[in-house]
Design a protein around this motif. Structure first.
Motif, PDB file in Angstrom:
ATOM      1  N   CYS A  44      -4.488   0.892  -7.405  1.00  0.00           N
ATOM      2  CA  CYS A  44      -4.359   2.342  -7.540  1.00  0.00           C
ATOM      3  C   CYS A  44      -4.355   2.732  -9.022  1.00  0.00           C
ATOM      4  O   CYS A  44      -3.848   2.001  -9.869  1.00  0.00           O
ATOM      5  CB  CYS A  44      -3.062   2.829  -6.887  1.00  0.00           C
ATOM      6  SG  CYS A  44      -3.068   2.746  -5.084  1.00  0.00           S
ATOM      7  N   SER A  45      -4.921   3.898  -9.304  1.00  0.00           N
ATOM      8  CA  SER A  45      -4.885   4.422 -10.670  1.00  0.00           C
ATOM      9  C   SER A  45      -3.477   4.931 -10.982  1.00  0.00           C
ATOM     10  O   SER A  45      -2.628   5.064 -10.095  1.00  0.00           O
ATOM     11  CB  SER A  45      -5.886   5.560 -10.817  1.00  0.00           C
ATOM     12  OG  SER A  45      -5.482   6.674 -10.031  1.00  0.00           O
ATOM     13  N   ALA A  90      -6.605   8.889   4.039  1.00  0.00           N
ATOM     14  CA  ALA A  90      -6.555   7.673   4.854  1.00  0.00           C
ATOM     15  C   ALA A  90      -6.974   6.439   4.068  1.00  0.00           C
ATOM     16  O   ALA A  90      -6.338   5.375   4.163  1.00  0.00           O
ATOM     17  CB  ALA A  90      -7.439   7.842   6.090  1.00  0.00           C
ATOM     18  N   ASP A  91      -8.037   6.553   3.265  1.00  0.00           N
ATOM     19  CA  ASP A  91      -8.506   5.388   2.507  1.00  0.00           C
ATOM     20  C   ASP A  91      -7.516   4.993   1.423  1.00  0.00           C
ATOM     21  O   ASP A  91      -7.167   3.821   1.275  1.00  0.00           O
ATOM     22  CB  ASP A  91      -9.872   5.686   1.880  1.00  0.00           C
ATOM     23  CG  ASP A  91     -10.969   5.788   2.930  1.00  0.00           C
ATOM     24  OD1 ASP A  91     -10.785   5.213   4.017  1.00  0.00           O
ATOM     25  OD2 ASP A  91     -11.983   6.447   2.656  1.00  0.00           O
ATOM     26  N   ARG A  92      -7.058   5.986   0.666  1.00  0.00           N
ATOM     27  CA  ARG A  92      -6.147   5.668  -0.426  1.00  0.00           C
ATOM     28  C   ARG A  92      -4.774   5.233   0.085  1.00  0.00           C
ATOM     29  O   ARG A  92      -4.058   4.508  -0.599  1.00  0.00           O
ATOM     30  CB  ARG A  92      -6.019   6.871  -1.366  1.00  0.00           C
ATOM     31  CG  ARG A  92      -7.259   7.063  -2.224  1.00  0.00           C
ATOM     32  CD  ARG A  92      -7.026   8.037  -3.345  1.00  0.00           C
ATOM     33  NE  ARG A  92      -7.281   9.418  -2.920  1.00  0.00           N
ATOM     34  CZ  ARG A  92      -7.334  10.443  -3.753  1.00  0.00           C
ATOM     35  NH1 ARG A  92      -7.106  10.273  -5.037  1.00  0.00           N
ATOM     36  NH2 ARG A  92      -7.582  11.655  -3.307  1.00  0.00           N
ATOM     37  N   ALA A  93      -4.408   5.662   1.278  1.00  0.00           N
ATOM     38  CA  ALA A  93      -3.120   5.259   1.845  1.00  0.00           C
ATOM     39  C   ALA A  93      -3.075   3.766   2.130  1.00  0.00           C
ATOM     40  O   ALA A  93      -1.989   3.173   2.208  1.00  0.00           O
ATOM     41  CB  ALA A  93      -2.834   6.040   3.120  1.00  0.00           C
ATOM     42  N   GLU A  94      -4.248   3.141   2.284  1.00  0.00           N
ATOM     43  CA  GLU A  94      -4.291   1.717   2.614  1.00  0.00           C
ATOM     44  C   GLU A  94      -4.859   0.877   1.466  1.00  0.00           C
ATOM     45  O   GLU A  94      -5.240  -0.271   1.659  1.00  0.00           O
ATOM     46  CB  GLU A  94      -5.113   1.518   3.883  1.00  0.00           C
ATOM     47  CG  GLU A  94      -4.495   2.197   5.100  1.00  0.00           C
ATOM     48  CD  GLU A  94      -5.260   1.920   6.385  1.00  0.00           C
ATOM     49  OE1 GLU A  94      -6.175   1.076   6.337  1.00  0.00           O
ATOM     50  OE2 GLU A  94      -4.954   2.541   7.411  1.00  0.00           O
ATOM     51  N   THR A  95      -4.892   1.460   0.264  1.00  0.00           N
ATOM     52  CA  THR A  95      -5.329   0.727  -0.925  1.00  0.00           C
ATOM     53  C   THR A  95      -4.134   0.024  -1.556  1.00  0.00           C
ATOM     54  O   THR A  95      -3.049   0.597  -1.644  1.00  0.00           O
ATOM     55  CB  THR A  95      -5.946   1.694  -1.953  1.00  0.00           C
ATOM     56  OG1 THR A  95      -7.065   2.357  -1.343  1.00  0.00           O
ATOM     57  CG2 THR A  95      -6.422   0.954  -3.187  1.00  0.00           C
ATOM     58  N   THR A 126       0.853  -1.188   0.000  1.00  0.00           N
ATOM     59  CA  THR A 126       0.000   0.000   0.000  1.00  0.00           C
ATOM     60  C   THR A 126       0.891   1.240   0.000  1.00  0.00           C
ATOM     61  O   THR A 126       2.094   1.149   0.295  1.00  0.00           O
ATOM     62  CB  THR A 126      -0.895   0.037   1.247  1.00  0.00           C
ATOM     63  OG1 THR A 126      -0.047   0.177   2.415  1.00  0.00           O
ATOM     64  CG2 THR A 126      -1.721  -1.238   1.364  1.00  0.00           C
ATOM     65  N   PRO A 127       0.331   2.405  -0.334  1.00  0.00           N
ATOM     66  CA  PRO A 127       1.136   3.619  -0.189  1.00  0.00           C
ATOM     67  C   PRO A 127       1.717   3.778   1.211  1.00  0.00           C
ATOM     68  O   PRO A 127       2.871   4.201   1.367  1.00  0.00           O
ATOM     69  CB  PRO A 127       0.134   4.729  -0.516  1.00  0.00           C
ATOM     70  CG  PRO A 127      -0.802   4.097  -1.497  1.00  0.00           C
ATOM     71  CD  PRO A 127      -0.957   2.682  -1.009  1.00  0.00           C
ATOM     72  N   LEU A 128       0.943   3.416   2.230  1.00  0.00           N
ATOM     73  CA  LEU A 128       1.440   3.530   3.599  1.00  0.00           C
ATOM     74  C   LEU A 128       2.614   2.597   3.839  1.00  0.00           C
ATOM     75  O   LEU A 128       3.634   3.000   4.430  1.00  0.00           O
ATOM     76  CB  LEU A 128       0.312   3.243   4.594  1.00  0.00           C
ATOM     77  CG  LEU A 128       0.700   3.325   6.078  1.00  0.00           C
ATOM     78  CD1 LEU A 128       1.225   4.714   6.421  1.00  0.00           C
ATOM     79  CD2 LEU A 128      -0.500   2.972   6.961  1.00  0.00           C
ATOM     80  N   SER A 129       2.523   1.362   3.380  1.00  0.00           N
ATOM     81  CA  SER A 129       3.624   0.425   3.611  1.00  0.00           C
ATOM     82  C   SER A 129       4.882   0.848   2.849  1.00  0.00           C
ATOM     83  O   SER A 129       6.004   0.674   3.343  1.00  0.00           O
ATOM     84  CB  SER A 129       3.215  -0.993   3.200  1.00  0.00           C
ATOM     85  OG  SER A 129       3.036  -1.104   1.792  1.00  0.00           O
ATOM     86  N   HIS A 130       4.711   1.424   1.658  1.00  0.00           N
ATOM     87  CA  HIS A 130       5.877   1.923   0.917  1.00  0.00           C
ATOM     88  C   HIS A 130       6.537   3.085   1.661  1.00  0.00           C
ATOM     89  O   HIS A 130       7.765   3.155   1.739  1.00  0.00           O
ATOM     90  CB  HIS A 130       5.446   2.381  -0.486  1.00  0.00           C
ATOM     91  CG  HIS A 130       5.263   1.265  -1.467  1.00  0.00           C
ATOM     92  ND1 HIS A 130       4.113   0.537  -1.549  1.00  0.00           N
ATOM     93  CD2 HIS A 130       6.105   0.744  -2.394  1.00  0.00           C
ATOM     94  CE1 HIS A 130       4.234  -0.375  -2.499  1.00  0.00           C
ATOM     95  NE2 HIS A 130       5.433  -0.270  -3.034  1.00  0.00           N
ATOM     96  N   MET A 131       5.736   3.982   2.212  1.00  0.00           N
ATOM     97  CA  MET A 131       6.299   5.123   2.929  1.00  0.00           C
ATOM     98  C   MET A 131       6.968   4.668   4.223  1.00  0.00           C
ATOM     99  O   MET A 131       8.029   5.193   4.604  1.00  0.00           O
ATOM    100  CB  MET A 131       5.201   6.146   3.212  1.00  0.00           C
ATOM    101  CG  MET A 131       5.704   7.480   3.761  1.00  0.00           C
ATOM    102  SD  MET A 131       6.890   8.313   2.676  1.00  0.00           S
ATOM    103  CE  MET A 131       5.843   8.679   1.271  1.00  0.00           C
TER     104      MET A 131
END
Length: 623
Positions: free
Chosen positions: A430-431, A420-425, A392-397
């Motif tokens: 992701c588009s 918050a929602d897109r950070a855990e998609t 997810t974006p969060l895990s990458h960051m």
């Protein structure tokens, strides 16, 4: 008669309605730009028009015998040469040639040759070669197998196949994403000359302003057609929203006035009839239509620490791969307030220069100076392929900032609209625009003083591109841009470097002059020789004059940078000298050094200001 008619169209993806009872008509010869936010359904609509997916409701009707050209998302591959791959797109020509080779009866053979003549089969190879050349493929490349090229170059071949057909209706989905600035300019000219109809999905304002007759806005499932280019679309839409808001205010005021009368006089027998009349009038008032405005997209870069100039410089440098130099004679300098855009065709070495400046490619020769503690943020489109699709974006960051808290990681993602929602998609879901935002968040996580952006706007919608421009305007670091987007270059860059002929050097001119240079180079030699000599001489003289002034402009910039640095140092010393604690210390040497340095700065500033005035006068006299 329309070449494309869309009526009451409904399209759903995973149960979500992208288009709901939408209508659109495209007349022959009309080019329509299709705009909307990422995920609105623009690409889905093109796939439906091309017949690749079936609508959930309504109808899509093409004119009888209309030829359709569509750039599929899959890049062509295989052993065929680029030229043959493009020629193969004309299925009718290929079928007729194959039938002719089988030796049919003379009557049929005559019909075949007559039809080949009618469709211009003999001139097809020349037309295909012209399209390929415009998209950046020279004669040698056109003879190579398409499978030898990277995905981005093969997508150019897919675009060439669609353009070569010159169909009645051309469907283009972000056609400039894989083009450099030169090829994008060529495509712009081609579209302006194209006689067929086109439905064009693009976030390139420049293309939409210069190449379309109307804008179709896809918003909340509906298609609204606006005349003119993108600038006219934004003006009309803003006016309509303002008119709707004003109408709402008038209706609200009228409602409030009538309701106040009813509330005041409803219980009075003498006014009861009038109160009832007001109630009926209230019911007849038009409903309040909400003015729905999209929440503005915002990006924000972290504030970088200041560094002494220059932050980076190259002297007599050379760079390349496997012992073979791509660029030589590099004498370039970057300061922290620089905004530089690279010009030059793909393959000339722009990405090579970017890798050198990013510290990812060592020099083969020459010198490189990098300011101590310089941090570089490097954005490149190919990095999207390196993302973990299951992450997810969060895990990458969190992986990029192992010492940061989850809150800090989320805050960095939020700077680029990843809530918050897109950070855990999952990244796989992701588009393209969301992946680009993630890459921007990752490359700026350390607050770099130098930001290198290689095609940052691919997959970003227009609102996100505007947010990027605003964020770069507020950013306090240096920026190096590689982009096909003229709008981004004109709004962000204050200097241009031309990468060509095996080197990179400052280009003393603006984008319009660069376009004129490309147009001049693309003209046939005979036409160039027939041009009026005085005009050619005038251009050469202007170029020589700009070249002579380049050292003056460069020195003026250095003087301004030094003055700014001295001003900051003087302010720091003045603050220290105003502190009573400095005089209470038993350290007279510290006070003496501070006073002496302050006096030295004053002398340096006086000398530099005099030089600045002299340089400014020389430049004004030469203008």
């Amino acid at each position: 008669m329309t070449v494309l008619a869309i009526r009451n169209l409904t399209l759903r993806i995973a149960g979500r309605a992208l288009l709901d009872d939408a209508d659109l008509a495209v007349d022959p010869g009309r080019r329509v730009g299709l705009v909307g936010r990422n995920g609105a359904g623009k690409s889905t609509l093109l796939r439906a028009v091309s017949g690749r997916i079936a609508p959930d409701g309504g109808e899509i009707r093409l004119a009888a015998r209309a030829r359709l050209g569509y750039v599929a998302q899959e890049a062509p591959a295989g052993p065929l040469s680029l030229l043959d791959t493009v020629l193969e797109a004309d299925a009718e020509r290929a079928a007729l040639l194959a039938e002719a080779e089988r030796g049919p009866d003379p009557a049929r053979l005559g019909e075949i040759h007559e039809r080949l003549l009618a469709i211009g089969a003999d001139s097809a190879p020349a037309r295909a070669a012209t399209v390929l050349a415009g998209l950046g493929f020279d004669a040698e490349a056109q003879a190579r197998p398409v499978g030898e090229f990277s995905g981005g170059w093969r997508m150019r071949v897919a675009l060439a196949r669609a353009l070569f057909l010159e169909p009645d209706l051309l469907l283009l989905d972000e056609p400039t994403n894989h083009l450099d600035l030169e090829a994008a300019m060529w495509l712009e000219g081609w579209l302006q000359r194209f006689s067929g109809a086109a439905l064009l999905v693009s976030h390139d304002r420049f293309l939409l302003d210069r190449c379309v007759h109307a804008i179709a806005h896809l918003d909340r499932g509906k298609l609204t057609l606006y005349p003119g280019g993108f600038g006219e679309f934004t003006r009309i839409r803003a006016e309509r929203q303002a008119q709707q808001a004003a109408q709402n205010e008038r209706v609200l005021a009228q409602r409030a006035h009538m309701q106040a009368f009813v509330d005041r006089f409803r219980a009075k027998a003498t006014k009861a009839r009038q109160a009832q009349s007001r109630l009926k009038a209230l019911e007849r008032l038009p409903p309040i239509e909400a003015v729905v405005e999209d929440a503005p997209t915002r990006f924000a870069f972290p504030e970088p620490a200041a560094l002494p100039p220059p932050v980076l410089s190259l002297r007599r440098a050379a760079a390349g791969y496997d012992g073979r130099p791509v660029l030589r004679g590099l004498d370039l300098r970057l300061d922290q307030d620089d905004r530089v855009a690279l010009l030059g065709a793909n393959g000339n070495g722009k990405s090579t220069l970017a890798k050198v400046l990013a510290g990812r490619l060592p020099l083969m020769a020459g010198e490189q100076h990098r300011a101590p503690r310089l941090r570089v943020g490097y954005f490149a489109q190919h990095q999207a392929e390196e993302l973990d699709p299951d992450g997810t974006p969060l895990s990458h960051m969190q992986a990029a900032l192992p010492k940061a808290t989850e809150t800090q990681c989320r805050a960095q993602l939020a700077r680029f609209g990843l809530d918050a929602d897109r950070a855990e998609t999952a990244v796989a879901s992701c588009s393209g625009g969301e992946k680009a935002r993630l890459l921007l968040a990752l490359c700026t996580r350390d607050a770099p003083q130098l930001l290198i952006l290689d095609e940052p706007t691919n997959h970003l919608d227009i609102d996100a591109r505007d947010a990027l421009v605003r964020a770069l305007g507020d950013y306090a670091g240096a920026v190096l841009l590689i982009t096909h987007d003229p709008h981004l270059v004109e709004l962000v860059a204050d200097r241009l470097w031309l990468v060509a002929d095996g080197t990179a050097r400052p280009f003393e001119g603006d984008l319009d002059e660069y376009r004129a240079l490309l147009a001049e180079r693309s003209r046939p030699e005979a036409a160039r020789q027939e041009a009026v000599p005085t005009r050619r001489d005038e251009r050469r003289e202007r170029a020589e004059a700009r070249g002579a002034l380049a050292p003056l402009r460069e020195r003026l910039k250095r003087v301004e940078t030094t003055l700014a640095a001295l001003g900051k140092e003087a302010a720091t010393i003045d603050e220290a000298l105003s502190d009573p604690r400095l005089y209470a210390r038993d350290n007279p040497g510290l006070l003496a050094r501070a006073t002496a340095r302050r006096a030295a700065i004053a002398r340096e500033v006086e000398a530099l200001e005099a030089e600045w005035l002299e340089l400014q006068e020389r430049l004004e006299d030469a203008a």
